[in-house]
Scaffold this motif. Structure first.
Motif, short mmCIF file in Angstrom:
data_model
loop_
_atom_site.label_atom_id
_atom_site.label_comp_id
_atom_site.label_asym_id
_atom_site.label_seq_id
_atom_site.Cartn_x
_atom_site.Cartn_y
_atom_site.Cartn_z
N TYR A 199 6.69 -4.65 -1.30
CA TYR A 199 5.55 -5.28 -1.95
C TYR A 199 4.26 -4.86 -1.27
N THR A 200 3.15 -5.09 -1.97
CA THR A 200 1.81 -4.80 -1.47
C THR A 200 0.92 -6.00 -1.74
N VAL A 201 0.21 -6.46 -0.70
CA VAL A 201 -0.75 -7.56 -0.85
C VAL A 201 -2.13 -6.94 -1.08
N LEU A 202 -2.74 -7.35 -2.19
CA LEU A 202 -4.05 -6.81 -2.55
C LEU A 202 -5.14 -7.74 -2.05
N VAL A 203 -5.98 -7.22 -1.13
CA VAL A 203 -7.15 -7.94 -0.63
C VAL A 203 -8.34 -7.02 -0.88
N THR A 204 -9.02 -7.26 -1.97
CA THR A 204 -10.10 -6.36 -2.40
C THR A 204 -11.12 -6.15 -1.30
N PRO A 205 -11.50 -4.93 -0.97
CA PRO A 205 -11.07 -3.69 -1.62
C PRO A 205 -9.88 -3.03 -0.93
N ASP A 206 -9.21 -3.74 -0.04
CA ASP A 206 -8.11 -3.14 0.72
C ASP A 206 -6.77 -3.63 0.17
N SER A 207 -5.72 -2.95 0.60
CA SER A 207 -4.36 -3.37 0.26
C SER A 207 -3.47 -3.12 1.47
N PHE A 208 -2.42 -3.97 1.59
CA PHE A 208 -1.52 -3.91 2.74
C PHE A 208 -0.09 -3.84 2.22
N LYS A 209 0.65 -2.79 2.63
CA LYS A 209 2.00 -2.55 2.13
C LYS A 209 3.03 -2.99 3.15
#
Length: 698
Positions: A199-209
């Motif tokens: 899964y990937t957590v989207l934290v605008t403008p970044d993302s963490f896989k």
């Protein structure tokens, strides 16, 4: 009246008892000096750390009464927390067990009675994600059977994208707002497959896989049902043969309503059915030879394919002409042939040829041979070959007959009598269309002359045409070999292609080449546009010149003219300010003269007679030398704006060569006029002792 007073008293009493009278309270003065936001314990933390956002405001007030403060916490521009408090203590916003989704830019804002202030942004970065967990509802499935998979991200929050993989290839994606996602999977092939997720957590403008989940092995078993494709005949198929195609199912154990069969050739769907599909067709070499029998049962899709090779019965015909070039009404021959044919299936007699279109003026002279005379105009021919129901067309040939040099025809108009003259009639040739004025000089409003000329015997009938309009623009008959058509007052609408036709008693119509007429803008319009441009430029230049002169005039008004003394031994100088309206003052005669540029002018040359009389005269010549001396200040004199005293020495040349020296001293004052009268100098005794100086020459 008494009743009205009683009612008024009662209303006032009720109002006073209800607190209707408001006592003015003293207004509290305050100012918000500063507000800061801090992140504890640090701006960079790891997962599960307890984070605190502290908002501290500095407020100064004039009273002891507490102020109502409204705090707002923002994350990435969106409100995440709001609180109203009367305490001056710091606002604390806790983030227990911080997650990656808590990462972002935070701000704090305070609002007191409409006055507000916002702190600078602080960025919080939380690192570390939990490992995902994968769960499947079954480890063994059949072809086409759905598999339910659930992927979980323990303890995570925010916007999460889940990805499912089959043998390291992504097959599905889900976006959810929770920490788990469920999906229906259909595995592609029979055999063993390995399934995992991440899964990937989207934290605008970044993302963490995250890292990959646990891997689960799934076995896919093959169903016994199989599509079968049969084609007859199977070998050595020729064009024109009848094909029979069959699509069916083996090991049929399911209800017909659950199965669909599709029979197709390339991208063309031939037939559709349930348990069996049949199709018949004529084989053609140009058609694709790949056939497919497809089976669909729920989500299961199976297919069987075969490729059929069709032998060409005869090749595409070719069309040739003899001779290669022909003139109008000359004999010509077209030959149509197929270079190859299947002799085991076809004889030469079975193959027939025709010309298309059928109204062709050529007639058949044998198999594939067509003869006749060339037409007066271009014509398209196509050869059509047929055999056993197969039809093939050659490429289209365009025959363009050439125009031969015409032979003059001598025709007698009326009755010819022996030994008497008669008229010779020549066919028309060399038609031309001349344009006046020149094509490159045609403008709006001009008069256009289209002159049509030919060679031949008149009278000649001329017709003028505009391309696209079959109706003649003008028609006239002339006894000359040329005539003209006038188009007055040209406009843009007259721009087009024109040509003319001519005919005489020989009845041969000739046509000129096309002439392209382009109507340009009228000259007066161009001049008007140019005039406006020049006028605008002139106005701009005048404005610039006036501005320049205005600035220069101000500088010249303040400048001064320096006049040096004639004597080289004198160290003093004379500074004179002169303008175009400078007045010159004579002390003895009390007279003011206006000098245009300078005080003294050059002496004009005298005539020869005057020179002789001066030579004979006994009077000595007088020469003036300007000597400048500074004058002491005289308190009795009227003040001058600018000036100095000038002493002139008079040199008299005696006839014997001796020079008598008489010193003359005069007071000459230069005044700068600014629309006022100069101040006049009074008579001085020391000046009266000498003769008056000569007046300057105008």
């Amino acid at each position: 009246m008494g009743l009205l007073l009683l009612l008024t008293y009662s209303l006032l009493s009720c109002y006073l008892q209800a607190g209707g009278v408001v006592t003015a309270q003293p207004q509290i003065l305050f100012t918000i000096r500063d507000i800061t936001l801090s992140i504890e314990p640090s701006n960079d933390v790891t997962r599960d750390t307890n984070v605190t956002l502290r908002c501290q405001a500095m407020v100064s007030s004039s009273g002891e009464e507490a102020l109502s403060r409204e705090y707002t916490i923002f994350k990435d521009g969106k409100t995440v927390y709001t609180k109203t408090s009367s305490s001056s203590e710091d606002l604390v916003y806790p983030l227990p067990q911080a997650r990656v989704s808590n990462s972002g830019k935070y701000k704090c804002k305070i609002n007191i009675e409409g006055k507000q202030l916002t702190s600078s942004a602080q960025k919080l970065i939380v690192t570390g994600l939990s490992r995902p967990l994968l769960h499947l509802n079954n480890g063994v499935v059949s072809e086409g059977e759905e598999l339910t998979a659930k992927c979980t991200a323990p303890g995570e929050t925010g916007s999460i994208f889940f990805y499912f993989y089959e043998d390291s290839t992504e097959i599905l994606e889900r976006q959810v707002s929770s920490n788990q996602a469920e999906a229906k999977l259909r595995l592609s092939k029979v055999g063993i497959h390995k399934i995992h997720c991440d899964y990937t957590v989207l934290v605008t403008p970044d993302s963490f896989k995250s890292e990959g989940s646990n891997t689960i092995t799934v076995s896919v078993k093959e169903l016994s049902i199989t599509p079968v494709l049969e084609i007859f005949p199977q070998y050595k198929i020729y064009e024109g043969d009848q094909l029979t195609i069959s699509c069916s199912i083996t090991n049929f154990r399911y209800k017909p309503e659950n199965i669909q069969l599709f029979l197709s050739q390339g991208t063309k769907l031939l037939s559709i059915g349930e348990s069996k599909v049949n199709h018949s067709m004529v084989a053609l070499a140009k058609d694709p030879g790949e056939f497919e029998c497809g089976l669909e049962m729920g989500t299961l899709v199976k297919a069987a394919t075969k490729t059929v090779s069709v032998t060409e019965l005869f090749s595409v015909p070719t069309l040739t002409m003899s001779p290669a070039e022909v003139f109008q009404k000359d004999d010509m021959t077209l030959t149509c042939r197929s270079e190859s044919y299947a002799s085991e299936r076809l004889s030469k007699e079975d193959l027939t040829y025709t010309l298309d279109p059928p109204e062709s003026p050529l007639t058949p002279k044998g198999t594939g041979v067509f003869s006749g005379r060339a037409l007066l105009y271009d014509f398209n021919y196509t050869c059509v070959a047929r055999a056993k129901g197969i039809v093939k067309h050659s490429k289209t040939m365009t025959v363009r007959p050439k125009v031969s040099v015409s032979i003059p025809k001598i025709l007698v108009v009326g009755r010819a009598v022996l030994h008497q003259s008669f008229k010779i009639l020549l066919p028309l040739t060399h038609p031309t269309l001349t344009v006046i004025p020149d094509v490159a000089e045609i403008s709006e409003g001009d008069h256009l002359f289209l002159i049509c000329g030919v060679d031949g015997t008149p009278p000649v009938t001329f017709n003028w045409y505009r391309v696209g309009n079959p109706q003649s623009l003008h028609s006239t008959t002339s006894n000359m070999n040329h005539s003209n058509y006038q188009v007055p007052f040209l406009s843009k609408e007259h721009a087009d292609k024109y040509y003319c036709e001519a005919v005489n008693y020989a009845n041969n119509v000739v046509r000129s080449d096309l002439v392209i007429i382009e109507v340009r803008m009228a000259l007066w319009k161009k001049v008007l546009i140019g005039g406006f441009c020049l006028l605008a430029g002139a106005v701009l230049v005048v404005v610039l010149v006036l501005c320049f002169k205005s600035k220069r005039g101000k500088r010249e008004a303040a400048s001064e003219l320096s006049v040096k003394p004639s004597s080289p031994k004198s160290d003093d100088s004379l500074t004179v300010t002169l303008t175009h309206d400078t007045e010159v003052f004579n002390a003895d005669t009390v007279r003011v003269d206006k000098a245009a540029v300078s005080v003294w002018s050059k002496r004009p040359p005298e005539s020869a007679d005057e020179e002789e009389s001066s030579l004979e005269s006994n009077e000595p010549d007088v020469e003036y030398t300007e000597v400048v001396h500074p004058q002491p200040a005289d308190p009795e004199r009227a003040p001058l704006r600018k000036g100095t005293d000038t002493v002139y020495s008079e040199l008299q040349n005696s006839p014997h060569g001796a020079a008598d020296h008489h010193d003359y001293q005069g007071s000459v004052e230069y005044a700068e006029l600014n629309g006022e009268q100069p101040e006049i100098n009074h008579h001085h005794p020391e000046v009266n002792n000498y003769q008056d100086l000569p007046e300057p020459v105008d």
